[in-house]
Design an enzyme around this catalytic site. Structure first.
Site, PDB file in Angstrom:
ATOM      1  N   TYR A  91      -3.821  15.510 -30.585  1.00 48.32           N
ATOM      2  CA  TYR A  91      -4.507  14.454 -29.839  1.00 48.32           C
ATOM      3  C   TYR A  91      -3.741  13.142 -29.940  1.00 48.32           C
ATOM      4  O   TYR A  91      -3.648  12.382 -28.969  1.00 48.32           O
ATOM      5  CB  TYR A  91      -5.943  14.266 -30.367  1.00 48.32           C
ATOM      6  CG  TYR A  91      -6.726  13.289 -29.510  1.00 48.32           C
ATOM      7  CD1 TYR A  91      -7.362  13.719 -28.353  1.00 48.32           C
ATOM      8  CD2 TYR A  91      -6.781  11.931 -29.830  1.00 48.32           C
ATOM      9  CE1 TYR A  91      -8.040  12.833 -27.532  1.00 48.32           C
ATOM     10  CE2 TYR A  91      -7.453  11.038 -29.019  1.00 48.32           C
ATOM     11  CZ  TYR A  91      -8.087  11.486 -27.871  1.00 48.32           C
ATOM     12  OH  TYR A  91      -8.747  10.604 -27.070  1.00 48.32           O
ATOM     13  N   PHE A 143       2.426  -0.490  -0.483  1.00 47.51           N
ATOM     14  CA  PHE A 143       2.200   0.950  -0.612  1.00 47.51           C
ATOM     15  C   PHE A 143       0.694   1.148  -0.787  1.00 47.51           C
ATOM     16  O   PHE A 143       0.017   0.320  -1.397  1.00 47.51           O
ATOM     17  CB  PHE A 143       2.984   1.586  -1.760  1.00 47.51           C
ATOM     18  CG  PHE A 143       2.813   3.087  -1.731  1.00 47.51           C
ATOM     19  CD1 PHE A 143       3.406   3.832  -0.744  1.00 47.51           C
ATOM     20  CD2 PHE A 143       1.998   3.739  -2.646  1.00 47.51           C
ATOM     21  CE1 PHE A 143       3.195   5.208  -0.642  1.00 47.51           C
ATOM     22  CE2 PHE A 143       1.783   5.105  -2.559  1.00 47.51           C
ATOM     23  CZ  PHE A 143       2.383   5.852  -1.557  1.00 47.51           C
ATOM     24  N   THR A 144       0.182   2.254  -0.250  1.00 47.31           N
ATOM     25  CA  THR A 144      -1.270   2.459  -0.148  1.00 47.31           C
ATOM     26  C   THR A 144      -2.006   2.263  -1.480  1.00 47.31           C
ATOM     27  O   THR A 144      -2.879   1.403  -1.598  1.00 47.31           O
ATOM     28  CB  THR A 144      -1.556   3.868   0.406  1.00 47.31           C
ATOM     29  OG1 THR A 144      -0.855   4.809  -0.405  1.00 47.31           O
ATOM     30  CG2 THR A 144      -1.109   4.001   1.857  1.00 47.31           C
ATOM     31  N   ASP A 232       8.008  -1.170  -8.875  1.00 46.19           N
ATOM     32  CA  ASP A 232       7.514   0.191  -8.658  1.00 46.19           C
ATOM     33  C   ASP A 232       8.750   1.079  -8.787  1.00 46.19           C
ATOM     34  O   ASP A 232       9.599   1.138  -7.902  1.00 46.19           O
ATOM     35  CB  ASP A 232       6.875   0.328  -7.276  1.00 46.19           C
ATOM     36  CG  ASP A 232       6.298   1.728  -7.060  1.00 46.19           C
ATOM     37  OD1 ASP A 232       6.744   2.666  -7.750  1.00 46.19           O
ATOM     38  OD2 ASP A 232       5.413   1.888  -6.216  1.00 46.19           O
ATOM     39  N   LYS A 275       7.948  12.008  -8.770  1.00 46.82           N
ATOM     40  CA  LYS A 275       9.031  11.918  -7.777  1.00 46.82           C
ATOM     41  C   LYS A 275      10.379  12.043  -8.476  1.00 46.82           C
ATOM     42  O   LYS A 275      10.770  13.136  -8.880  1.00 46.82           O
ATOM     43  CB  LYS A 275       8.918  10.613  -6.993  1.00 46.82           C
ATOM     44  CG  LYS A 275       7.807  10.602  -5.960  1.00 46.82           C
ATOM     45  CD  LYS A 275       6.456  10.353  -6.524  1.00 46.82           C
ATOM     46  CE  LYS A 275       5.419   9.995  -5.508  1.00 46.82           C
ATOM     47  NZ  LYS A 275       4.076   9.869  -6.087  1.00 46.82           N
ATOM     48  N   ARG A 399       2.264   8.167   8.600  1.00 47.30           N
ATOM     49  CA  ARG A 399       2.470   6.879   7.930  1.00 47.30           C
ATOM     50  C   ARG A 399       2.402   5.789   8.992  1.00 47.30           C
ATOM     51  O   ARG A 399       3.390   5.196   9.388  1.00 47.30           O
ATOM     52  CB  ARG A 399       3.824   6.823   7.210  1.00 47.30           C
ATOM     53  CG  ARG A 399       3.975   7.777   6.048  1.00 47.30           C
ATOM     54  CD  ARG A 399       3.324   7.352   4.739  1.00 47.30           C
ATOM     55  NE  ARG A 399       1.913   7.554   4.623  1.00 47.30           N
ATOM     56  CZ  ARG A 399       1.236   7.445   3.467  1.00 47.30           C
ATOM     57  NH1 ARG A 399       1.861   7.145   2.350  1.00 47.30           N
ATOM     58  NH2 ARG A 399      -0.062   7.610   3.421  1.00 47.30           N
ATOM     59  N   PHE A 466      -6.683   7.972   4.842  1.00 42.97           N
ATOM     60  CA  PHE A 466      -5.748   8.981   5.369  1.00 42.97           C
ATOM     61  C   PHE A 466      -5.852  10.316   4.644  1.00 42.97           C
ATOM     62  O   PHE A 466      -5.574  11.364   5.210  1.00 42.97           O
ATOM     63  CB  PHE A 466      -4.304   8.450   5.277  1.00 42.97           C
ATOM     64  CG  PHE A 466      -3.957   7.944   3.917  1.00 42.97           C
ATOM     65  CD1 PHE A 466      -3.448   8.784   2.965  1.00 42.97           C
ATOM     66  CD2 PHE A 466      -4.184   6.612   3.570  1.00 42.97           C
ATOM     67  CE1 PHE A 466      -3.167   8.336   1.690  1.00 42.97           C
ATOM     68  CE2 PHE A 466      -3.905   6.144   2.302  1.00 42.97           C
ATOM     69  CZ  PHE A 466      -3.400   7.017   1.359  1.00 42.97           C
TER      70      PHE A 466
HETATM   71  C1  P61 Z   1       3.893  10.108  -1.716  1.00 48.05           C
HETATM   72  F1  P61 Z   1       0.003   9.582   1.224  1.00 48.05           F
HETATM   73  N1  P61 Z   1       3.468   8.574  -3.447  1.00 48.05           N
HETATM   74  O1  P61 Z   1       4.838   9.369  -1.364  1.00 48.05           O
HETATM   75  P1  P61 Z   1       0.900   8.736  -7.697  1.00 48.05           P
HETATM   76  N2  P61 Z   1       4.254   4.173  -5.606  1.00 48.05           N
HETATM   77  C2  P61 Z   1       4.980   4.839  -4.691  1.00 48.05           C
HETATM   78  C3  P61 Z   1       4.595   6.100  -4.317  1.00 48.05           C
HETATM   79  O2  P61 Z   1       5.314   6.747  -3.422  1.00 48.05           O
HETATM   80  C4  P61 Z   1       3.426   6.695  -4.898  1.00 48.05           C
HETATM   81  C5  P61 Z   1       2.718   5.954  -5.865  1.00 48.05           C
HETATM   82  C6  P61 Z   1       3.142   4.707  -6.195  1.00 48.05           C
HETATM   83  C7  P61 Z   1       3.084   9.688  -2.840  1.00 48.05           C
HETATM   84  C8  P61 Z   1       1.774  10.387  -3.131  1.00 48.05           C
HETATM   85  C9  P61 Z   1       0.786   9.731  -2.234  1.00 48.05           C
HETATM   86  O3  P61 Z   1      -0.807   7.173   0.550  1.00 48.05           O
HETATM   87  C10 P61 Z   1      -0.434   8.071  -0.405  1.00 48.05           C
HETATM   88  O4  P61 Z   1       1.587   9.451  -8.811  1.00 48.05           O
HETATM   89  C11 P61 Z   1       6.166   4.198  -4.113  1.00 48.05           C
HETATM   90  O5  P61 Z   1       0.791   9.543  -6.461  1.00 48.05           O
HETATM   91  O6  P61 Z   1      -0.411   8.185  -8.129  1.00 48.05           O
HETATM   92  C12 P61 Z   1       2.963   7.964  -4.493  1.00 48.05           C
HETATM   93  O7  P61 Z   1       1.853   7.504  -7.387  1.00 48.05           O
HETATM   94  C13 P61 Z   1       1.484   6.504  -6.507  1.00 48.05           C
HETATM   95  C14 P61 Z   1       0.722  10.092  -0.929  1.00 48.05           C
HETATM   96  C15 P61 Z   1       0.178   8.584  -2.634  1.00 48.05           C
HETATM   97  C16 P61 Z   1       0.093   9.272  -0.024  1.00 48.05           C
HETATM   98  C17 P61 Z   1      -0.482   7.759  -1.727  1.00 48.05           C
HETATM   99  O8  P61 Z   1       3.637  11.178  -1.165  1.00 48.05           O
END
Ligand code: P61
Length: 475
Positions: A91, A143-144, A232, A275, A399, A466
């Site tokens: 843990y 970013f979303t 980021d 990523k 997007r 979305f």
């Molecule tokens: C993606 F449709 N990205 O690109 P988490 N910052 C950035 C990202 O690209 C990102 C996160 C933070 C995704 C997954 C995803 O609107 C969307 O590990 C530059 O996914 O929490 C994630 O990181 C967040 C797809 C996220 C989406 C949000 O496909």
């Protein structure tokens, strides 16, 4: 744009004694395969209707080539899989946490590591500890999830990316750069700015990088105003590769060296390990400031888990520690970015409208030019993603206006300049032949004579619409 680093040509002598140049191939071979299900047009039509014309709602078994996202979809190496067997599931104080801490410290250079379940967990904690209601957060395009957490904490996001980033056809090597004049105006004018949010690369602009000169200049400017820069870092290694290829003075430096220098101009980072870091789940928040890190450790136990696992299993932290090391290898990045470039080149030469230059993790289609007659409130990019799935079972992601959501103050749609569909390439998963199939399908959809009229919303969730929204065709 010529990419000086991508091909490492070797020369092979053919039987005719002619010299033939060969470009690179992937620095790995395939040990295990995952079968794909083929579907027919009738099955895809039914699946799409069941999914409310939203590719997020398709079952993955109904997808042939899945280019929805590069998030958590990478293939792990044998070394990472071996690391899973060394998971220390204590843990508290798991040895895998210390391995991850060492790996982040070594390659990114930040002082404190707070693990989180994924990127948005880190964004949540950072926003909660730094933002006060009424604050302004400047950033190089939204970013979303990032903007959502900033707004939820009471801040207003202000876009300070260069204007060209909003134009799909302008070819610039560093289209993710911050416009320093815009930034300085915000720094001068806003009452309180907790930090500047710097994404490298910029996802919503098409995976576009930020130059070293630009981050250095941002650092100098922000230091004058006493405002920290929070990066980021989700695709910062890909950003480093673009610097190596495109920025004078960096061709002879390794990706790892460039990444360290880039991070040195920032004060901390949020990271989605799903990523660059080649894992299926995980993330972290890194900070250089001791008291801020203490606040983050206090928060992480409320929302994620203990400060030495933050929502990840020990084995997942081990896989990420190893994945980070693999991610900064030049050979890996050459193949990774090279594959994206390969798909981009196929589409470009077929005359398909894409965002230029081709970015790090995806090729982005310009939906407006697929459907010039379709108004933006008929969701052209959502429609295009649906049509692509129907054609050959390729799953892509909207997007555009759907992703941009509604303005929290007015409740109206936010209409972004970019109305795009993202063909996102998972790392080490698909072959060149898959890319050929994708390019043929996209071209066929582009050349379709009967253009659809568009979609209307039939269900709209409250947050990040979305992901779960449902649509029906207008006609
Ligand atoms: C993606 F449709 N990205 O690109 P988490 N910052 C950035 C990202 O690209 C990102 C996160 C933070 C995704 C997954 C995803 O609107 C969307 O590990 C530059 O996914 O929490 C994630 O990181 C967040 C797809 C996220 C989406 C949000 O496909």
């Amino acid at each position: 744009m010529q990419n000086p680093q991508s091909p490492t040509p070797s020369t092979l002598r053919t039987t005719g004694q002619q010299l033939r140049r060969r470009s690179w191939a992937e620095p790995y071979k395939i040990k295990m395969v995952e079968p794909l299900k083929m579907t027919n047009a009738e099955q895809r039509k039914r699946a799409l209707i069941d999914a409310g014309y939203n590719t997020f709602l398709l079952r993955s078994e109904d997808v042939y080539i899945d280019l929805l996202t590069d998030s958590g979809t990478s293939a792990m190496s044998e070394n990472q899989w071996a690391g899973l067997m060394l998971g220390d599931e204590a843990y508290a104080g798991s040895k895998n946490f210390y391995n991850l801490e060492a790996s982040v410290g070594r390659y990114y250079g930040f002082k404190h590591l707070i693990p989180t379940h994924q990127g948005r967990g880190a964004e949540h904690i950072l926003s909660q500890i730094m933002i006060q209601p009424g604050d302004t957060v400047p950033g190089n395009m939204y970013f979303t999830t990032t903007r959502f957490h900033q707004e939820k904490a009471g801040a207003a996001f202000v876009d300070v990316i260069i204007d060209e980033a909003h134009d799909p056809s302008v070819e610039l090597p560093f289209k993710g750069n911050v416009d320093l004049n815009k930034l300085e105006k915000v720094l001068k004018g806003a009452s309180r700015i907790p930090y500047v949010c710097l994404a490298a690369t910029v996802n919503m602009a098409g995976g576009q990088p930020v130059s070293m000169a630009n981050v250095r200049a941002c650092h100098e400017l922000c230091s004058r105003y006493g405002v920290p820069i929070m990066m980021d870092a989700t695709r910062a290694v890909e950003n480093a590769w673009f610097i190596k290829c495109r920025e004078p003075g960096y061709a002879d430096k390794s990706c790892a060296e460039i990444l360290r220098e880039f991070c040195s101009y920032t004060d901390g980072a949020t990271m989605s390990g799903k990523k660059d870091a080649l894992v299926n789940i995980g993330g972290w928040l890194s900070l250089n400031d001791d008291s801020l890190a203490e606040k983050a450790r206090n928060m992480v136990v409320l929302y994620e888990g203990l400060h030495t696992y933050g929502g990840m299993a020990g084995r997942d932290m081990e896989a990420m520690a190893r994945g980070i090391e693999e991610s900064v290898q030049d050979d890996h990045m050459r193949a990774r970015i090279g594959q994206v470039e390969y798909l981009g080149d196929l589409l470009k030469s077929a005359g398909v409208p894409i965002v230029l230059p081709v970015g790090g993790h995806a090729v982005y289609l310009d939906a407006r030019r697929f459907y010039p007659e379709m108004p933006q409130d008929a969701f052209p990019a959502q429609m295009l993603a649906a049509e692509l799935y129907l054609d050959a079972g390729v799953r892509a992601m909207e997007r555009g206006v759907v992703s941009a959501g509604r303005d929290p103050r007015t409740g109206q749609h936010r209409f972004p300049k970019l109305e795009l569909v993202r063909l996102t390439i998972p790392r080490r998963v698909y072959t060149q032949a898959h890319m050929d199939v994708v390019a043929e399908s996209v071209e066929a959809v582009f050349l379709q004579k009967d253009k659809p009229e568009g979609l209307r919303l039939s269900y709209e969730p409250e947050y990040l619409r979305f992901f779960q929204a449902r649509f029906e065709p207008i006609s």
